[in-house]
Write a protein that holds these residues in place. Structure first.
Motif, PDB file in Angstrom:
ATOM      1  N   LEU A   1      72.365  80.067  31.782  1.00 28.26           N
ATOM      2  CA  LEU A   1      71.614  78.890  32.213  1.00 28.26           C
ATOM      3  C   LEU A   1      70.903  78.273  31.014  1.00 28.26           C
ATOM      4  N   ALA A   2      71.056  76.977  30.855  1.00 25.70           N
ATOM      5  CA  ALA A   2      70.352  76.237  29.806  1.00 25.70           C
ATOM      6  C   ALA A   2      69.300  75.354  30.457  1.00 25.70           C
ATOM      7  N   VAL A   3      68.061  75.378  29.927  1.00 25.74           N
ATOM      8  CA  VAL A   3      66.974  74.571  30.466  1.00 25.74           C
ATOM      9  C   VAL A   3      66.207  73.914  29.320  1.00 25.74           C
ATOM     10  N   ASP A   4      65.512  72.844  29.644  1.00 29.44           N
ATOM     11  CA  ASP A   4      64.552  72.245  28.723  1.00 29.44           C
ATOM     12  C   ASP A   4      63.167  72.632  29.222  1.00 29.44           C
ATOM     13  N   ALA A   5      62.545  73.587  28.541  1.00 29.84           N
ATOM     14  CA  ALA A   5      61.236  74.102  28.954  1.00 29.84           C
ATOM     15  C   ALA A   5      60.114  73.540  28.083  1.00 29.84           C
ATOM     16  N   SER A   6      60.339  72.382  27.476  1.00 26.98           N
ATOM     17  CA  SER A   6      59.329  71.823  26.573  1.00 26.98           C
ATOM     18  C   SER A   6      58.103  71.294  27.316  1.00 26.98           C
TER      19      SER A   6
ATOM     20  N   VAL B   1      66.869  74.558  25.464  1.00 26.70           N
ATOM     21  CA  VAL B   1      67.665  73.634  24.660  1.00 26.70           C
ATOM     22  C   VAL B   1      66.938  72.309  24.421  1.00 26.70           C
ATOM     23  N   GLY B   2      65.639  72.269  24.645  1.00 25.08           N
ATOM     24  CA  GLY B   2      64.898  71.030  24.459  1.00 25.08           C
ATOM     25  C   GLY B   2      64.689  70.695  22.994  1.00 25.08           C
ATOM     26  N   ASP B   3      64.370  69.428  22.741  1.00 24.65           N
ATOM     27  CA  ASP B   3      64.101  68.983  21.376  1.00 24.65           C
ATOM     28  C   ASP B   3      62.790  69.530  20.843  1.00 24.65           C
TER      29      ASP B   3
ATOM     30  N   PRO C   1      65.638  83.655  19.063  1.00 20.00           N
ATOM     31  CA  PRO C   1      64.733  82.561  19.402  1.00 20.00           C
ATOM     32  C   PRO C   1      65.279  81.687  20.528  1.00 20.00           C
ATOM     33  N   ASN C   2      64.409  81.346  21.451  1.00 17.02           N
ATOM     34  CA  ASN C   2      64.743  80.431  22.556  1.00 17.02           C
ATOM     35  C   ASN C   2      65.847  80.956  23.465  1.00 17.02           C
ATOM     36  N   ARG C   3      65.988  82.288  23.522  1.00 20.70           N
ATOM     37  CA  ARG C   3      66.973  82.888  24.414  1.00 20.70           C
ATOM     38  C   ARG C   3      66.392  84.170  25.003  1.00 20.70           C
TER      39      ARG C   3
END
Length: 440
Positions: free
Chosen positions: A167-172, A197-199, A227-229
């Motif tokens: 699952l890919a999310v933008d958690a920014s 996967v957010g900027d 990182p980020n996973r």
């Protein structure tokens, strides 16, 4: 009165400090730890106990939400709650109040129920972003009816199972999205391989450290080495005893008070090791020129009422922003806070609200997308709006220390995380011995 109901507004004149402080304060348990312990206990395969839980509106809403989907939570003993998990049931409703933890943590749990679970909350809660959780659950195959709002109210049409997997999310916008998915992940059939996967980076990273640590303590296999996973293996969570630390976010205004007017304030029982984001206040107050030491059974701040101008990045400790903003708003600047764009989606748009209230007391403030700069403080009295936001009430209390007769339009909103805040604040400022909060 129903402790989970929206509180009736109450005006309050913030105490004005006529002398330096000398106080010892006891604060109640951590909201963040209590909420996570309740969810992990509900997902476990056996019973759990939670010692010294926070008793406040947010955590009681979490208790009632869990009860509504079939979890037995016994709160008769204020010092020791017990949780007996059961099969999650649908055909029920969850009241989120204004609690981001409830509106984000419970939908992934509700997705494991045997039927639909409806979520709604206070009018302010309907303005809080919840697109992350709704989109993530849909990507995992969970059907959700939200009328296209991507916010409350919505219904999770659960089918008793969640496949899980990648699952890919933008958690920014909020770290609560990651926390919510990770806690339920051991019950997903394939576990979860979650990527951000957010900027922009995930804000408030200490909360992720907290949830990973608590998952591991409950027996989950979690790999966060990349990182980020985050990879969570499917498996059982174990029932256990959770001991809740004092809430360092709620403690921060009291330590900041010593900086605002001078003197000494001690918070009892401050943990020497913690994943709470509020622990950063120690380094921040040292940076601002005050002395921080371990004494009198806790953490003591010996404050300098003239803090050193500074530029702070509070991306990982954004809950500290309101009280620090009030401190800066009554001092000569310049002071800058950046990295907190995500607090625009909290109980209110905190950046906009703080800038508005600081300008009302006469401060010279510049607003940025991700923060603000106080060029010079003010001292104009009047009414400080709290926007139904407990942290805005804390900020008003700090400002009132040095602005006589500053009134808050509503202090009852502190019931969200500490119903006794106002009375403990008064005892702290007026020097009536040790100030003890609600049962912790």
């Amino acid at each position: 009165m129903n402790a989970t109901a929206a509180p009736k507004k109450r005006r309050w004149e913030a105490p004005y400090a006529e002398a330096e402080l000398d106080a010892v304060v006891r604060v109640p348990g951590s909201k963040s730890m209590t909420a996570r312990a309740l969810v992990l206990a509900a997902l476990a395969s056996g019973p759990s106990t939670i010692r010294r839980p926070l008793i406040a509106r947010d955590t009681l809403l979490m208790v009632e939400g869990l009860r509504s989907i079939g979890v037995d939570v016994d709160t008769a003993d204020d010092e020791r709650w017990t949780v007996a998990p059961g099969a999650f049931k649908g055909g029920t409703e969850v009241d989120c109040g204004l609690a981001g933890t409830v509106m984000r943590f419970l939908p992934p749990v509700a997705a494991l129920a045997d039927g639909p679970v409806a979520f709604d909350g206070d009018p302010h809660a309907r303005k809080r972003p919840n697109d992350g959780v709704i989109k993530a659950l849909r990507d995992l195959g969970v059907a959700i009816e939200d009328g296209g709002r991507l916010a409350l109210p919505f219904t999770v049409n659960a089918a008793g199972r969640v496949e899980g997997g990648e699952l890919a999310v933008d958690a920014s916008k909020t770290s609560q999205l990651v926390s919510a998915l990770l806690m339920a992940a051991p019950r997903f059939e394939q576990g979860l391989d979650l990527r951000h996967v957010g900027d922009r980076p995930v804000p408030s990273r200490p909360y992720l450290d907290m949830v990973v640590q608590m998952l591991r303590e409950a027996g989950a296999e979690v790999d966060d080495s990349e990182p980020n996973r985050w990879r969570v293996a499917p498996g059982e969570l174990q029932g256990r005893e959770w001991v809740i630390e004092p809430d360092l976010q709620n403690a921060a205004p009291f330590l900041i008070a010593a900086v605002a007017v001078g003197g000494r304030v001690t918070v009892e029982g401050w943990p020497t090791e913690t994943t709470q984001a509020g622990d950063r206040i120690r380094d921040l107050l040292t940076q601002l020129g005050s002395r921080v030491e371990w004494s009198r059974g806790g953490l003591t701040v010996v404050g300098s009422p003239r803090p050193i101008p500074a530029e702070l990045d509070l991306a990982d400790a954004s809950e500290l922003t309101p009280s620090l903003a009030a401190l800066f708003g009554v001092n000569r600047g310049p002071f800058t806070i950046r990295g907190v764009a995500h607090i625009r989606g909290h109980e209110t748009d905190r950046i906009s609200a703080l800038v508005t209230e600081l300008r009302k007391i006469g401060a010279d403030v510049e607003e940025f997308e991700d923060g603000f700069r106080v060029n010079k403080g003010g001292a104009t009295t009047g009414t400080w709006k709290t926007y139904a936001d407990h942290r805005m009430a804390h900020a008003g209390a700090v400002a009132g220390l040095v602005i006589p007769r500053l009134r808050l339009d509503d202090v009852a909103c502190v019931s969200k995380t500490w119903p006794d805040f106002a009375s403990v604040w008064e005892r702290t400022i007026f020097g009536r011995g040790n100030a003890e909060g609600a049962e912790a």
